[in-house]
Design a protein around this motif. Sequence first.
Motif, PDB file in Angstrom:
ATOM      1  N   SER A  43     118.402  25.281  44.974  1.00  0.00           N
ATOM      2  CA  SER A  43     117.475  25.068  46.085  1.00  0.00           C
ATOM      3  C   SER A  43     118.168  25.058  47.443  1.00  0.00           C
ATOM      4  O   SER A  43     117.533  25.314  48.467  1.00  0.00           O
ATOM      5  CB  SER A  43     116.712  23.753  45.886  1.00  0.00           C
ATOM      6  N   MET A  46     117.783  28.327  49.109  1.00  0.00           N
ATOM      7  CA  MET A  46     116.414  28.535  49.572  1.00  0.00           C
ATOM      8  C   MET A  46     116.185  27.776  50.878  1.00  0.00           C
ATOM      9  O   MET A  46     115.473  28.243  51.766  1.00  0.00           O
ATOM     10  CB  MET A  46     115.428  28.050  48.516  1.00  0.00           C
ATOM     11  N   GLU A  47     116.803  26.616  50.994  1.00  0.00           N
ATOM     12  CA  GLU A  47     116.668  25.815  52.202  1.00  0.00           C
ATOM     13  C   GLU A  47     117.310  26.520  53.385  1.00  0.00           C
ATOM     14  O   GLU A  47     116.782  26.514  54.500  1.00  0.00           O
ATOM     15  CB  GLU A  47     117.349  24.450  51.986  1.00  0.00           C
ATOM     16  N   GLY A  50     115.926  31.084  52.649  1.00  0.00           N
ATOM     17  CA  GLY A  50     114.835  31.496  51.781  1.00  0.00           C
ATOM     18  C   GLY A  50     114.061  32.702  52.301  1.00  0.00           C
ATOM     19  O   GLY A  50     113.721  33.612  51.555  1.00  0.00           O
ATOM     20  N   ASP A  51     113.768  32.721  53.597  1.00  0.00           N
ATOM     21  CA  ASP A  51     112.978  33.815  54.170  1.00  0.00           C
ATOM     22  C   ASP A  51     113.718  35.143  54.071  1.00  0.00           C
ATOM     23  O   ASP A  51     113.144  36.175  53.713  1.00  0.00           O
ATOM     24  CB  ASP A  51     112.643  33.521  55.630  1.00  0.00           C
ATOM     25  N   ASN A  64     104.864  32.161  44.892  1.00  0.00           N
ATOM     26  CA  ASN A  64     105.494  31.162  44.044  1.00  0.00           C
ATOM     27  C   ASN A  64     105.692  31.762  42.654  1.00  0.00           C
ATOM     28  O   ASN A  64     104.809  32.427  42.122  1.00  0.00           O
ATOM     29  CB  ASN A  64     104.630  29.903  43.956  1.00  0.00           C
ATOM     30  N   ASN A 106     109.729  28.360  44.781  1.00  0.00           N
ATOM     31  CA  ASN A 106     108.634  27.979  45.663  1.00  0.00           C
ATOM     32  C   ASN A 106     109.156  27.995  47.091  1.00  0.00           C
ATOM     33  O   ASN A 106     109.973  27.156  47.472  1.00  0.00           O
ATOM     34  CB  ASN A 106     108.109  26.583  45.284  1.00  0.00           C
ATOM     35  N   GLY A 107     108.710  28.988  47.854  1.00  0.00           N
ATOM     36  CA  GLY A 107     109.205  29.153  49.215  1.00  0.00           C
ATOM     37  C   GLY A 107     108.855  27.995  50.121  1.00  0.00           C
ATOM     38  O   GLY A 107     109.659  27.563  50.937  1.00  0.00           O
ATOM     39  N   GLU A 108     107.634  27.473  49.999  1.00  0.00           N
ATOM     40  CA  GLU A 108     107.200  26.378  50.860  1.00  0.00           C
ATOM     41  C   GLU A 108     107.998  25.107  50.585  1.00  0.00           C
ATOM     42  O   GLU A 108     108.358  24.380  51.499  1.00  0.00           O
ATOM     43  CB  GLU A 108     105.705  26.114  50.657  1.00  0.00           C
ATOM     44  N   GLN A 109     108.282  24.850  49.318  1.00  0.00           N
ATOM     45  CA  GLN A 109     109.029  23.651  48.945  1.00  0.00           C
ATOM     46  C   GLN A 109     110.547  23.892  48.940  1.00  0.00           C
ATOM     47  O   GLN A 109     111.314  22.975  48.638  1.00  0.00           O
ATOM     48  CB  GLN A 109     108.586  23.167  47.565  1.00  0.00           C
ATOM     49  N   LYS A 110     110.961  25.123  49.271  1.00  0.00           N
ATOM     50  CA  LYS A 110     112.381  25.482  49.273  1.00  0.00           C
ATOM     51  C   LYS A 110     113.025  25.136  47.925  1.00  0.00           C
ATOM     52  O   LYS A 110     114.103  24.559  47.841  1.00  0.00           O
ATOM     53  CB  LYS A 110     113.132  24.755  50.401  1.00  0.00           C
ATOM     54  N   GLN A 111     112.356  25.553  46.878  1.00  0.00           N
ATOM     55  CA  GLN A 111     112.786  25.211  45.524  1.00  0.00           C
ATOM     56  C   GLN A 111     113.214  26.459  44.758  1.00  0.00           C
ATOM     57  O   GLN A 111     112.543  27.482  44.782  1.00  0.00           O
ATOM     58  CB  GLN A 111     111.634  24.530  44.783  1.00  0.00           C
TER      59      GLN A 111
END
Length: 251
Positions: A43, A46-47, A50-51, A64, A106-111
């Motif tokens: 993760s 991703m943090e 991620g984008d 997701n 999960n992009g929103e949760q940076k997971q």
Amino acid sequence: MMKLYKLLSFSFLVATLTSCTFTENMYVNDNGSGKFSVDIDGSALMEMAGDQLGNQMGADAKKNIDSTFTFKQLIAEKQDSISKLSPEAQKEIKKLENFVFNIKMNGEQKQFLMNIATDFKSVSELQDILQSMSTLQKLEGGTAPATPFAGLGDNKSKLSYTYDGKKFTRKAIIDKQKLAEKPADSTADMSKMMFASSNYVIKYHFPKRVKKVSNPNALFSEDRKTITIQYPFTDYMENPDKLNFDVEFEK
């Protein structure tokens, strides 16, 4: 839906470009059967990026992802390549048939989480199971592991587990012959990237209360049935025998 190997390539990228936490989980039942898994938490990348990584993977990566497949499927898809390997290598790959691979992003949760798991009837079935992962490297012509888990078997040791209800042992024996071999540049580079700031965590769950553990850094759960030991990933890869320990149980 993304193709299997595109997904694997991306997960391998995540595992090699950032510090990860590798967790070796084992659940042991009274009769010695249980479940074994290895989790990778990527993760952190991703943090940070991620984008950008999502753009590299295309539109599917912006959704997701919660994808599961069996290694039996992977082996079936690569059967032509596997048939060209030595009988020994084919035997090693066959050990992985019952493993299940899961990846969550999960992009929103940076997971970004990856997991491989299998059931076993006895801990002795797990002998050299992580070493079997390195055999998957040969499926891609030896240029890169087919999954981020493949590198886990490249620490030049033979790993075994024993459990008789009174004592549990995890033991890695250094293979001096493999230690003397010069690794391929790609393997060495991959290892160095993963070495930097990653951790390897052992978390074992037993059916009985633990009396003592030979490793002084072991942490106990409140009921003393779970032990957790954290090591630098460099110890796992360069000094795997440091992860050896015995567990004794209360009567």
